[in-house]
Write a protein that holds these residues in place. Structure first.
Motif, PDB file in Angstrom:
ATOM      1  N   LEU A 214       6.757   7.728  -0.995  1.00  0.00           N
ATOM      2  CA  LEU A 214       7.095   6.219  -0.767  1.00  0.00           C
ATOM      3  C   LEU A 214       7.930   5.892   0.390  1.00  0.00           C
ATOM      4  O   LEU A 214       7.830   4.846   0.807  1.00  0.00           O
ATOM      5  N   GLY A 215       8.647   6.874   1.028  1.00  0.00           N
ATOM      6  CA  GLY A 215       9.340   6.585   2.304  1.00  0.00           C
ATOM      7  C   GLY A 215      10.712   5.693   2.233  1.00  0.00           C
ATOM      8  O   GLY A 215      11.221   5.558   3.013  1.00  0.00           O
ATOM      9  N   GLU A 216      10.707   5.314   0.790  1.00  0.00           N
ATOM     10  CA  GLU A 216      12.151   4.675   0.491  1.00  0.00           C
ATOM     11  C   GLU A 216      12.323   4.477  -0.941  1.00  0.00           C
ATOM     12  O   GLU A 216      11.587   4.848  -1.745  1.00  0.00           O
ATOM     13  N   VAL A 217      13.476   4.027  -1.303  1.00  0.00           N
ATOM     14  CA  VAL A 217      13.653   3.884  -2.845  1.00  0.00           C
ATOM     15  C   VAL A 217      13.517   2.301  -2.999  1.00  0.00           C
ATOM     16  O   VAL A 217      13.711   1.295  -2.318  1.00  0.00           O
TER      17      VAL A 217
ATOM     18  N   TRP B 141      -3.496   7.779 -10.023  1.00  0.00           N
ATOM     19  CA  TRP B 141      -2.593   8.655 -10.370  1.00  0.00           C
ATOM     20  C   TRP B 141      -1.209   7.718 -10.727  1.00  0.00           C
ATOM     21  O   TRP B 141      -1.033   6.645 -10.084  1.00  0.00           O
ATOM     22  N   HIS B 142      -0.469   8.278 -11.621  1.00  0.00           N
ATOM     23  CA  HIS B 142       0.875   7.548 -11.777  1.00  0.00           C
ATOM     24  C   HIS B 142       1.897   8.512 -11.440  1.00  0.00           C
ATOM     25  O   HIS B 142       2.093   9.751 -11.782  1.00  0.00           O
ATOM     26  N   MET B 143       2.831   7.996 -10.615  1.00  0.00           N
ATOM     27  CA  MET B 143       4.095   8.761 -10.558  1.00  0.00           C
ATOM     28  C   MET B 143       5.177   7.804 -11.092  1.00  0.00           C
ATOM     29  O   MET B 143       5.484   6.770 -10.859  1.00  0.00           O
ATOM     30  N   TYR B 144       6.015   8.677 -12.122  1.00  0.00           N
ATOM     31  CA  TYR B 144       7.351   8.019 -12.525  1.00  0.00           C
ATOM     32  C   TYR B 144       8.270   8.758 -11.756  1.00  0.00           C
ATOM     33  O   TYR B 144       8.789  10.016 -11.836  1.00  0.00           O
ATOM     34  N   TYR B 145       9.286   7.881 -11.164  1.00  0.00           N
ATOM     35  CA  TYR B 145      10.619   8.245 -10.544  1.00  0.00           C
ATOM     36  C   TYR B 145      11.597   7.911 -11.122  1.00  0.00           C
ATOM     37  O   TYR B 145      11.674   6.915 -11.801  1.00  0.00           O
TER      38      TYR B 145
ATOM     39  N   ALA C 250       5.057   4.273  -9.643  1.00  0.00           N
ATOM     40  CA  ALA C 250       4.117   4.108  -8.780  1.00  0.00           C
ATOM     41  C   ALA C 250       2.627   4.459  -8.901  1.00  0.00           C
ATOM     42  O   ALA C 250       2.457   5.442  -9.503  1.00  0.00           O
ATOM     43  N   THR C 251       1.662   3.951  -8.282  1.00  0.00           N
ATOM     44  CA  THR C 251       0.135   4.315  -8.569  1.00  0.00           C
ATOM     45  C   THR C 251      -0.444   4.452  -7.200  1.00  0.00           C
ATOM     46  O   THR C 251       0.059   4.051  -5.968  1.00  0.00           O
ATOM     47  N   ALA C 252      -1.394   5.277  -7.439  1.00  0.00           N
ATOM     48  CA  ALA C 252      -2.426   5.541  -6.183  1.00  0.00           C
ATOM     49  C   ALA C 252      -3.697   6.150  -6.452  1.00  0.00           C
ATOM     50  O   ALA C 252      -3.771   6.672  -7.624  1.00  0.00           O
ATOM     51  N   GLU C 253      -4.532   5.880  -5.652  1.00  0.00           N
ATOM     52  CA  GLU C 253      -6.074   6.598  -5.830  1.00  0.00           C
ATOM     53  C   GLU C 253      -6.026   8.004  -5.285  1.00  0.00           C
ATOM     54  O   GLU C 253      -6.912   8.619  -5.906  1.00  0.00           O
TER      55      GLU C 253
ATOM     56  N   PRO D  18      -1.885   6.077  -0.029  1.00  0.00           N
ATOM     57  CA  PRO D  18      -0.657   5.552  -0.247  1.00  0.00           C
ATOM     58  C   PRO D  18      -0.511   5.228  -1.733  1.00  0.00           C
ATOM     59  O   PRO D  18      -0.944   4.954  -2.269  1.00  0.00           O
ATOM     60  N   TRP D  19       0.863   5.281  -1.980  1.00  0.00           N
ATOM     61  CA  TRP D  19       1.599   4.758  -3.222  1.00  0.00           C
ATOM     62  C   TRP D  19       2.012   3.433  -3.158  1.00  0.00           C
ATOM     63  O   TRP D  19       2.494   3.150  -2.281  1.00  0.00           O
ATOM     64  N   THR D  20       1.905   2.887  -4.408  1.00  0.00           N
ATOM     65  CA  THR D  20       2.138   1.286  -4.510  1.00  0.00           C
ATOM     66  C   THR D  20       3.259   1.310  -5.853  1.00  0.00           C
ATOM     67  O   THR D  20       2.814   1.488  -6.877  1.00  0.00           O
ATOM     68  N   ASP D  21       4.407   0.694  -5.273  1.00  0.00           N
ATOM     69  CA  ASP D  21       5.186   0.562  -6.443  1.00  0.00           C
ATOM     70  C   ASP D  21       5.027  -0.611  -7.486  1.00  0.00           C
ATOM     71  O   ASP D  21       4.416  -1.570  -7.191  1.00  0.00           O
ATOM     72  N   GLN D  22       4.948  -0.160  -8.804  1.00  0.00           N
ATOM     73  CA  GLN D  22       4.781  -1.174  -9.797  1.00  0.00           C
ATOM     74  C   GLN D  22       6.046  -1.741 -10.620  1.00  0.00           C
ATOM     75  O   GLN D  22       5.797  -2.369 -11.690  1.00  0.00           O
ATOM     76  N   GLY D  23       7.031  -1.438 -10.025  1.00  0.00           N
ATOM     77  CA  GLY D  23       8.427  -1.571 -10.672  1.00  0.00           C
ATOM     78  C   GLY D  23       8.914  -0.781 -11.666  1.00  0.00           C
ATOM     79  O   GLY D  23       8.423   0.496 -11.878  1.00  0.00           O
TER      80      GLY D  23
END
Length: 429
Positions: A65-68, A98-102, A117-120, A125-130
């Motif tokens: 993600l490159g950041e919080v 893909w789902h990433m739970y951080y 965050a999700t990605a194909e 790239p990963w996109t934050d979903q909140g």
């Protein structure tokens, strides 16, 4: 934690905390981990990513993600991301998602958030979903970090989470959104008493179809020096989870704080080898019929140094998951030239649950009518040792002995009291 980390491209599996491993559509294995040492020596923030073609050699690829992400940062004040859990998500049209739970938090605080965050593709790239779940230190008893995701018999998704404080909880997730189905903290499945500071975290659940039951892996005590991995089993994903002695992992009395939970991995050293302490915060993954456990661990003689290790998981006839005494070195490296008899002299560790510190291996003798060239063979093992004798529900298998630099026969087994032994045959020149 060491603040002198060097060039990440030289790390390999060093400086990986709270790891999870998944296989990408490109054939590579991806390891996601806490952004350990973020901010020191220019180390980037945002969930570290490594890749490997063989689960042995790892290459640092940067951050996911490159950041919080802003919502999690504003809620928690976190400077980095912890314990990313990455899972291939089921989709209605069969497309890859893909789902990433951080986790975003600070040490010792329940003001925490688990974000999505999700990605194909695993490479992004990963996109934050909140934020999926959040807690406040002044308001909540539980702590929203250390997410893990599993699926039940019916294919429903569940998130297991929690650290210290009020223990480990499990909550159902929507298959459509990946968010909680209901705004609740979920069922309690494991906790520890206040006399050990409630020291439990890093939980992971897998479904075992062979016994039609769920297996909970969870870490006890301090990630600095006394971590150990414990297990319990349940008929339903929401529990109750019980150890091999029948103890419920949600209700340990103070005097049972050290012994509840079947200990399958702890600090240990084999003769002439590296001493490892505080193995823990594991996740579990599969490659075909093989099951693996990935965890982080510290070096006993340099405890500020930590690394991720992968170990084979082998199942006893009674359905208990036990791990190899040595880190995974590849299937070929763990295959013996010829079948070997189990009966003989071994170096072995008894994972006494009440012993939190490093355990030195001892010489034991095994007797069993079993032979193996590396394939897993389950059966009863008769063990004789200076510390006592035992009959084990055991399994033998191949492993790579890093001291002998050769494939050896290894074993793991659980005795009638629910105590685990593991070791490898002594090598004679």
């Amino acid at each position: 934690m060491s603040t002198s980390t060097g060039d990440p491209t030289t790390w390999g599996a060093r400086n990986a905390h709270d790891p999870t491993v998944v296989r990408g559509d490109d054939g590579l294995w991806y390891m996601f981990s806490t952004d350990a040492a973020a901010g020191f020596d220019g180390i980037p923030v945002g969930a570290h990513v490594r890749t490997s073609p063989d689960l042995v050699t790892w290459s640092f690829q940067g951050t996911a993600l490159g950041e919080v992400p802003a919502p999690a940062r504003e809620w928690s004040g976190a400077a980095g991301l912890w314990a990313p859990e990455v899972v291939r998500w089921p989709t209605a049209d069969g497309s890859t998602r893909w789902h990433m739970y951080y986790s975003a938090s600070t040490f010792g605080s329940r003001t925490s958030a688990i974000g999505l965050a999700t990605a194909e593709h695993l490479a992004g790239p990963w996109t934050d979903q909140g934020i999926v779940v959040a807690t406040r230190h002044e308001r909540d008893g539980h702590n929203a970090i250390d997410a893990a995701v599993t699926f039940d018999r019916a294919g429903r998704a569940w998130m297991i989470y929690g650290s210290f404080f009020d223990g480990i909880h499990i909550v159902e997730l929507s298959l459509e959104t990946g968010e909680r189905v209901r705004e609740e903290k979920g069922a309690l499945i494991a906790r520890r008493p206040s006399n050990v500071d409630g020291a439990i975290e890093g939980a992971f659940v897998v479904y075992r179809p062979e016994e039609d039951r769920f297996v909970l892996f969870v870490s006890y005590d301090s990630l600095v020096d006394t971590y150990s991995v414990r297990v319990g089993v349940a008929d339903e994903i929401t529990g109750p989870y019980r150890d091999a002695a029948g103890n419920d992992l949600t209700d340990p009395a103070a005097e049972q704080a050290a012994v509840v939970g079947t200990k399958i991995l702890g600090g240990h050293r084999f003769p002439g080898g590296t001493g490892f302490i505080a193995p823990g915060h594991n996740s579990v993954f599969r490659d075909g019929d093989a099951t693996f456990l990935v965890h982080h661990v510290r070096l006993a003689d340099a405890p500020t140094q930590h690394e991720a290790q992968i170990r084979r998981v082998h199942w006893t006839g009674g359905g208990w998951p036990l791990v190899s005494p040595h880190p995974y070195a590849g299937l070929d490296a763990e295959t013996l030239d010829a079948p070997a008899s189990v009966s003989g002299t071994w170096n072995a560790v008894r994972y006494a649950p009440e012993e939190a510190k490093l355990i030195e291996a001892e010489t034991v003798h095994l007797v069993a009518p079993l032979v193996s060239a590396g394939e897993a063979v389950a059966g009863e093992l008769a063990l004789t040792a200076a510390s006592g004798d035992a009959i084990l529900d055991g399994v033998v298998f191949g492993a790579w002995d890093p001291v002998a630099q050769s494939a050896v026969l290894a074993f793991a087994g659980i005795d009638a009291a629910g105590v685990v032994w593991t070791g490898s045959q002594q090598v004679t020149s």
